[in-house]
Design a protein around this motif. Structure first.
Motif, PDB file in Angstrom:
ATOM      1  N   GLY A  17      61.628  43.314  48.608  1.00 50.50           N
ATOM      2  CA  GLY A  17      62.964  42.877  48.976  1.00 50.50           C
ATOM      3  C   GLY A  17      64.096  43.624  48.307  1.00 50.50           C
ATOM      4  O   GLY A  17      65.254  43.380  48.608  1.00 50.50           O
ATOM      5  N   ALA A  18      63.800  44.539  47.409  1.00 52.76           N
ATOM      6  CA  ALA A  18      64.859  45.278  46.728  1.00 52.76           C
ATOM      7  C   ALA A  18      65.541  46.231  47.708  1.00 52.76           C
ATOM      8  O   ALA A  18      65.009  46.553  48.767  1.00 52.76           O
ATOM      9  N   GLN A  19      66.724  46.696  47.339  1.00 56.89           N
ATOM     10  CA  GLN A  19      67.495  47.582  48.202  1.00 56.89           C
ATOM     11  C   GLN A  19      67.223  49.049  47.875  1.00 56.89           C
ATOM     12  O   GLN A  19      66.995  49.417  46.729  1.00 56.89           O
ATOM     13  N   THR A  20      67.257  49.881  48.895  1.00 57.60           N
ATOM     14  CA  THR A  20      67.117  51.324  48.737  1.00 57.60           C
ATOM     15  C   THR A  20      68.195  51.838  47.794  1.00 57.60           C
ATOM     16  O   THR A  20      69.322  51.358  47.826  1.00 57.60           O
ATOM     17  N   VAL A  21      67.836  52.805  46.944  1.00 60.26           N
ATOM     18  CA  VAL A  21      68.806  53.394  46.023  1.00 60.26           C
ATOM     19  C   VAL A  21      68.815  54.910  46.184  1.00 60.26           C
ATOM     20  O   VAL A  21      67.856  55.511  46.661  1.00 60.26           O
ATOM     21  N   ARG A  22      69.924  55.487  45.760  1.00 60.33           N
ATOM     22  CA  ARG A  22      70.085  56.945  45.781  1.00 60.33           C
ATOM     23  C   ARG A  22      70.302  57.392  44.341  1.00 60.33           C
ATOM     24  O   ARG A  22      71.134  56.833  43.629  1.00 60.33           O
ATOM     25  N   VAL A  23      69.546  58.403  43.916  1.00 61.32           N
ATOM     26  CA  VAL A  23      69.640  58.910  42.546  1.00 61.32           C
ATOM     27  C   VAL A  23      69.800  60.430  42.563  1.00 61.32           C
ATOM     28  O   VAL A  23      69.480  61.076  43.558  1.00 61.32           O
ATOM     29  N   GLU A  24      70.314  60.971  41.487  1.00 64.81           N
ATOM     30  CA  GLU A  24      70.427  62.418  41.305  1.00 64.81           C
ATOM     31  C   GLU A  24      69.361  62.820  40.286  1.00 64.81           C
ATOM     32  O   GLU A  24      69.359  62.319  39.157  1.00 64.81           O
ATOM     33  N   LEU A  25      68.451  63.697  40.681  1.00 64.16           N
ATOM     34  CA  LEU A  25      67.333  64.084  39.833  1.00 64.16           C
ATOM     35  C   LEU A  25      67.247  65.603  39.732  1.00 64.16           C
ATOM     36  O   LEU A  25      67.742  66.321  40.603  1.00 64.16           O
ATOM     37  N   PRO A  26      66.566  66.099  38.683  1.00 60.53           N
ATOM     38  CA  PRO A  26      66.362  67.548  38.572  1.00 60.53           C
ATOM     39  C   PRO A  26      65.604  68.068  39.793  1.00 60.53           C
ATOM     40  O   PRO A  26      64.806  67.341  40.397  1.00 60.53           O
ATOM     41  N   LYS A  27      65.844  69.336  40.157  1.00 55.00           N
ATOM     42  CA  LYS A  27      65.201  69.924  41.334  1.00 55.00           C
ATOM     43  C   LYS A  27      63.673  69.840  41.280  1.00 55.00           C
ATOM     44  O   LYS A  27      63.023  69.774  42.309  1.00 55.00           O
ATOM     45  N   ASN A  28      63.117  69.822  40.094  1.00 56.25           N
ATOM     46  CA  ASN A  28      61.654  69.792  39.955  1.00 56.25           C
ATOM     47  C   ASN A  28      61.106  68.367  39.804  1.00 56.25           C
ATOM     48  O   ASN A  28      59.999  68.176  39.324  1.00 56.25           O
ATOM     49  N   TRP A  29      61.837  67.376  40.242  1.00 56.19           N
ATOM     50  CA  TRP A  29      61.464  65.971  40.048  1.00 56.19           C
ATOM     51  C   TRP A  29      60.106  65.621  40.640  1.00 56.19           C
ATOM     52  O   TRP A  29      59.386  64.805  40.074  1.00 56.19           O
ATOM     53  N   LEU A  30      59.738  66.223  41.749  1.00 52.68           N
ATOM     54  CA  LEU A  30      58.453  65.900  42.382  1.00 52.68           C
ATOM     55  C   LEU A  30      57.265  66.221  41.486  1.00 52.68           C
ATOM     56  O   LEU A  30      56.320  65.447  41.403  1.00 52.68           O
ATOM     57  N   GLU A  31      57.324  67.364  40.811  1.00 58.12           N
ATOM     58  CA  GLU A  31      56.186  67.823  40.026  1.00 58.12           C
ATOM     59  C   GLU A  31      56.278  67.477  38.548  1.00 58.12           C
ATOM     60  O   GLU A  31      55.253  67.274  37.901  1.00 58.12           O
ATOM     61  N   GLU A  32      57.478  67.446  37.999  1.00 54.20           N
ATOM     62  CA  GLU A  32      57.586  67.412  36.546  1.00 54.20           C
ATOM     63  C   GLU A  32      58.217  66.165  35.937  1.00 54.20           C
ATOM     64  O   GLU A  32      58.059  65.937  34.744  1.00 54.20           O
ATOM     65  N   LEU A  33      58.955  65.368  36.707  1.00 51.48           N
ATOM     66  CA  LEU A  33      59.592  64.183  36.150  1.00 51.48           C
ATOM     67  C   LEU A  33      58.552  63.081  35.956  1.00 51.48           C
ATOM     68  O   LEU A  33      57.893  62.674  36.921  1.00 51.48           O
ATOM     69  N   PRO A  34      58.368  62.594  34.722  1.00 51.72           N
ATOM     70  CA  PRO A  34      57.389  61.526  34.482  1.00 51.72           C
ATOM     71  C   PRO A  34      57.742  60.255  35.259  1.00 51.72           C
ATOM     72  O   PRO A  34      58.925  59.965  35.496  1.00 51.72           O
TER      73      PRO A  34
END
Length: 87
Positions: free
Chosen positions: A53-70
């Motif tokens: 039930g939570a709402q969708t959010v928009r965030v700003e992340l480093p370009k490598n977020w898919l592979e490297e962001l924990p």
């Protein structure tokens, strides 16, 4: 379209995808879109959609977020966006 899923402490599963990534047909075009979407400080817009039930959010992340962001850091960014009302 590449996406990433994480689950928070409330068992909400979040599916995150880089904004504009779904519109790209090939990797070269997707990379160009990433460069164009970058806000100048090495970050890109990412949209995270919850399973519950939570709402969708928009965030700003480093370009490598898919592979490297924990996962923990991604979840912290999602929580911060919820608290700040970034939808």
């Amino acid at each position: 379209m590449t996406q990433r899923e994480v689950t928070d402490q409330d068992s909400t599963q979040w599916t995150c995808v880089q904004a504009y990534a779904g519109a790209m047909q090939d990797e070269k075009t997707a990379e160009a879109a990433t460069e164009l979407a970058s806000n100048g400080n090495g970050k890109v817009p990412v949209v995270c959609t919850p399973s519950g039930g939570a709402q969708t959010v928009r965030v700003e992340l480093p370009k490598n977020w898919l592979e490297e962001l924990p996962d923990e850091e991604l979840l912290a960014e999602i929580k911060a966006a919820q608290q700040n009302g970034q939808v």
